[in-house]
Enzyme design. Structure first.
Site, PDB file in Angstrom:
ATOM      1  N   SER A   1       0.178  -2.639   0.626  1.00 17.87           N
ATOM      2  CA  SER A   1       1.479  -2.403   1.245  1.00 17.87           C
ATOM      3  C   SER A   1       1.400  -2.137   2.742  1.00 17.87           C
ATOM      4  O   SER A   1       2.426  -2.037   3.397  1.00 17.87           O
ATOM      5  CB  SER A   1       2.170  -1.218   0.557  1.00 17.87           C
TER       6      SER A   1
ATOM      7  N   LYS B   1       8.291   6.436  -0.970  1.00 17.71           N
ATOM      8  CA  LYS B   1       8.065   6.070   0.431  1.00 17.71           C
ATOM      9  C   LYS B   1       9.315   6.313   1.268  1.00 17.71           C
ATOM     10  O   LYS B   1       9.229   6.825   2.398  1.00 17.71           O
ATOM     11  CB  LYS B   1       7.639   4.608   0.510  1.00 17.71           C
TER      12      LYS B   1
END
Length: 840
Positions: A731, A774
């Protein structure tokens, strides 16, 4: 030893003084020898003697209290029993001693003590004639009548026993074959009598007196047996199995001892255990095994080691809740209120519990679900499991699996091993006492593996709805139904859970709390709990919401609320000191003590610590700094983005979401790429992907000056701070591309933007996981714009509405869109690229 007058014992005999009991002629008794005189007698006479004469010793009852025994020879009882030492066994544990097996021969009288050391030796006079036991001439007159009455009483006593027992039948035959003169001594040694009563029989040298002493003892035994039979109300086939028959010997070497109290206790226990087995409502297979073990138990003597093992097994089987269960509370409205009162937020978990209750109302035989709560520490996974049990009205049991590396902890040990015991599942069921509790399997992701097996593999049977209706513990060795148990597992991550085990559980993600939720939790639950724990009241301490927000933002950085609770506890302790000091001042009686307290307060003020106000004590930002110290965390985002080559990424950890800085620098060199910061293989590959994509599109984005390759004669160093923490995952791809584009172009990345997403060599942005955690991390860091893959747009539904309102989301499907959103005014390019759509 033989003469014309018949069999004679030696005129001089060594004497053995014993506390163990009274040896009567015709009986056999074990005597423990541990005193100095008796030990010397055994060593010198019995172990070194070679003739039959050396095995005959005199047994004298020691009437002195054994607790007050001394080295001095006690006053000897005048009458003793000459005995034949049949067996001598020595042992050194727990201390040196001998055990003698002695058969009584006849009575003797001590006429003169010859010596005391090293063991007593005496001149004796034989009182019984041994030949009278072999001739068997019947007596007449009063003695004959007494002998007949005694014989009939003995026959009556033996007739009340169970004749199917071989030893009882043998005793009945011996009564007919023994001379009548021997019966008082033989029966007195068999029935339950005190040593004092046996001593009276021993002292009765006259045969008629001996019958008169022993007959009341025999009659008392018969009357007690009759009374016992009436009170116990035994079944017809069991009314004779009352008295214990203990193996011994009757003259000339066998005796039978009747001890009804021991048998009563043992019999009562076995009967009670059998009733419990039949009342436990076990399945047929388990009941069949228990009855078989119970039959074996009845045939075992208590001295056998297997007796205790079998009895423990049966007691465990009886205590298990085969058919006991609690009634579920199926009121959905009440359940919703209880869950809301116990926990704030956690809507997904609450909805799943309410769904289970709704289905249970429609189908009463629903199997218990197997749930797995996965989330960072401190978010309330364990406490919500306890709350679910209280909501359902069920018993709760927690099993900590962290560090367990032996499969026997789950399945138990086989009974062939010493110290075997059931596994934690069966022990938990025994503890709660019902077969439908809530089992919390805590830290299932931290199971170990060793030479003793894999406990995660053992859990496969427990957590499989198709198998746990017949879970077989190694100790029980019979199936037990676990289908009604509600299993709740907790874990911080699913990465370390074996796939086969994870497939059997319904995974529910428990994400971290946002700041507003933490404030609400603190004022609903944490602050009242800490006040109670520290003996304070709301009238003494008040923590405003602004102070709570400052604690959350500047003193804690976590997904849960454990650190927040510890900080609130530190505040309560500091206030408790002030409250206690105030009480001490108010109770001070002398001016000297008050002056001392004032001096102490002046010293505190001089040291710079802010003095708290009067009650209630309100914690503001000044008092907060005095108690907790300077802030531990500062929002340094804008300060770190003052140079090109820095970008902010978003990472997921088992502790929740985190922001992650990526820094890059360039220097003259040979076009090499250096990566630092404890990176995994996947993240290293992402860095190489980013370099390759930028080099192939350098002209498009004006990243090269003169040459086609921007890395010509240039080395790139890419660093991920917090170098002690291992980092991996795909990511960070878009963050690396943005960081390198900023470095090569010399432009600054916006200081309020964070990003996440996987990249491809064609410049596509692929979806990633952990979006909620996140995004919450970006919100905690006061960032304003978040760039995420377009295919992750659906994941924003899990994020609270007010968080979505505070953030500007950019959904990118290509790296061109990422660069345009990350830089102020966009990122210039020479040509406009057609829209590329991922086919993955």
């Amino acid at each position: 030893m033989s003469s014309n007058s018949g069999i004679q014992i030696p005129s001089r005999l060594p004497l053995l003084c014993t506390h163990d009991g009274v040896l009567l002629p015709g009986s056999t008794m074990r005597i423990s020898v541990d005193t100095a005189r008796n030990m010397q007698l055994v060593k010198s006479r019995l172990l070194k003697g070679t003739s039959l004469k050396s095995t005959i010793i005199g047994i004298i009852p020691n009437t002195r209290d054994p607790e007050h025994d001394s080295d001095e020879l006690p006053s000897l009882h005048s009458i003793g029993t000459a005995g034949l030492a049949v067996q001598v066994v020595g042992s050194n544990w727990p201390k040196p001693h001998y055990t003698l097996l002695i058969t009584g021969l006849c009575r003797f009288r001590v006429t003169q003590l010859l010596r005391e050391r090293p063991f007593p030796m005496a001149e004796v006079e034989q009182l019984d004639k041994l030949e009278q036991y072999t001739e068997g001439d019947p007596a007449d007159g009063e003695l004959g009548e007494l002998a007949q009455r005694f014989y009939q009483a003995a026959v009556q006593l033996v007739g009340m026993l169970d004749m199917s027992v071989p030893v009882v039948a043998k005793l009945r035959r011996l009564l007919d074959s023994l001379p009548r003169e021997t019966l008082p001594d033989v029966l007195a040694s068999m029935i339950r009598t005190s040593n004092k009563e046996k001593l009276q029989v021993l002292d009765a040298v006259d045969l008629e007196e001996r019958f008169k002493k022993a007959l009341p003892l025999l009659t008392r035994q018969i009357e007690g047996l009759k009374l016992l039979q009436k009170t116990r109300k035994l079944r017809p086939d069991d009314d004779k199995r009352v008295l214990a028959i203990r193996k011994g010997g009757v003259f000339p070497g066998r005796q039978f001892s009747l001890d009804e109290e021991v048998e009563d206790e043992d019999g009562d226990d076995n009967v009670l255990l059998e009733k419990k087995v039949k009342a436990a409502a076990m399945p047929e297979a388990a009941l069949r095994v228990c009855l078989k073990e119970l039959r074996r138990l009845k045939k075992m003597p208590q001295s056998m080691p297997e007796y205790a093992l079998t009895r423990n097994y049966l007691e465990m089987m009886v205590e298990l809740p085969w058919s006991k269960s609690t009634t579920d509370c199926l009121d959905i409205r009440t359940a919703r209120v209880l869950l809301d009162n116990d926990h704030y937020a956690m809507e997904k978990l609450k909805r799943r519990v309410l769904e289970y209750l709704a289905v249970r109302q429609l189908k009463s035989t629903l199997k218990g679900p197997i749930l797995c709560f996965v989330g960072p520490p401190g978010v309330g996974k364990t406490s919500v499991g306890r709350s679910i049990a209280r909501t359902l009205g069920r018993e709760f049991h927690r099993i900590a699996l962290g560090g367990v590396c032996d499969q026997s902890d789950i399945r138990g040990h086989r009974r062939t091993y010493v110290g075997s015991m059931p596994g934690r599942i069966i022990n938990g069921l025994k503890t709660v006492g019902v077969n439908n509790p809530v089992f919390l399997l805590d830290e299932v992701d931290k199971l170990g593996k060793s030479l003793q097996g894999d406990p995660a593999a053992a859990l496969l049977e427990v957590l499989d709805p198709e198998q746990n209706h017949s879970f077989t513990d190694h100790y029980l060795n019979v199936p037990f139904d676990l289908s009604q148990v509600l299993f709740i597992a907790t874990a911080n991550t699913t990465a370390t859970i074996p796939p086969a085990l994870l497939d059997r559980m319904e995974v529910l993600q428990v994400s971290g709390y946002i700041q507003e939720e933490k404030v609400e939790i603190a004022h609903r639950h944490l602050i009242p709990h800490q006040l109670e724990q520290h003996g304070l009241t709301p009238q003494q301490l008040q923590i405003p919401q602004d102070t709570t927000q400052e604690i959350i933002s500047k003193y804690t950085r976590e997904a849960g609320v454990r650190s927040l609770e510890r900080k609130i506890g530190a505040i309560c302790r500091a206030v408790a000191v002030k409250v206690a000091e105030g009480h001490r001042v108010s109770r001070a009686e002398s001016p000297t003590e008050q002056l001392a307290d004032q001096n102490t307060e002046n010293k505190v003020e001089d040291s710079g610590i802010a003095a708290p106000p009067e009650m209630p004590i309100v914690i503001d930002h000044i008092a907060l700094k005095d108690i907790l110290g300077p802030p531990l965390f500062e929002m340094e985002v804008s300060e770190r983005l003052t140079l090109p080559g820095v970008a902010i990424g978003l990472a997921w950890t088992p502790m929740g979401g985190e922001i992650m800085f990526v820094e890059a620098s360039r220097m003259e060199g040979e076009g090499q790429l250096t990566l630092t910061g404890q990176l995994g293989d996947v993240m290293k590959e992402s860095a190489h992907l980013a370099i390759s994509w930028l080099r192939s599109n350098a002209k498009t984005y004006f990243l090269s000056s003169g040459s086609a390759d921007p890395l010509e004669s240039t080395d790139i160093h890419l660093h991920f701070p917090a170098g002690a923490v291992t980092k991996d995952g795909p990511s960070a791809g878009v963050t690396i591309v943005t960081c390198l584009a900023s470095l090569l172009s010399g432009r600054l990345v916006r200081s309020d933007v964070a990003m996440t997403g996987e990249i491809t060599l064609r410049g596509l942005v692929l979806p990633v996981g952990g979006i909620k955690d996140k995004v919450l991390a970006a919100h905690r860091a006061n960032l304003k714009r978040v760039i995420i893959p377009k295919r992750n747009e659906k994941d924003l539904e899990e994020i609270p509405a007010h968080v979505r309102a505070d953030l500007d989301f950019v959904f990118a499907s290509t790296l061109d869109e990422v660069l345009n959103a990350a830089f102020d005014g966009g990122f210039p390019s020479a040509v406009s690229h057609p829209q590329v759509v991922s086919k993955l």
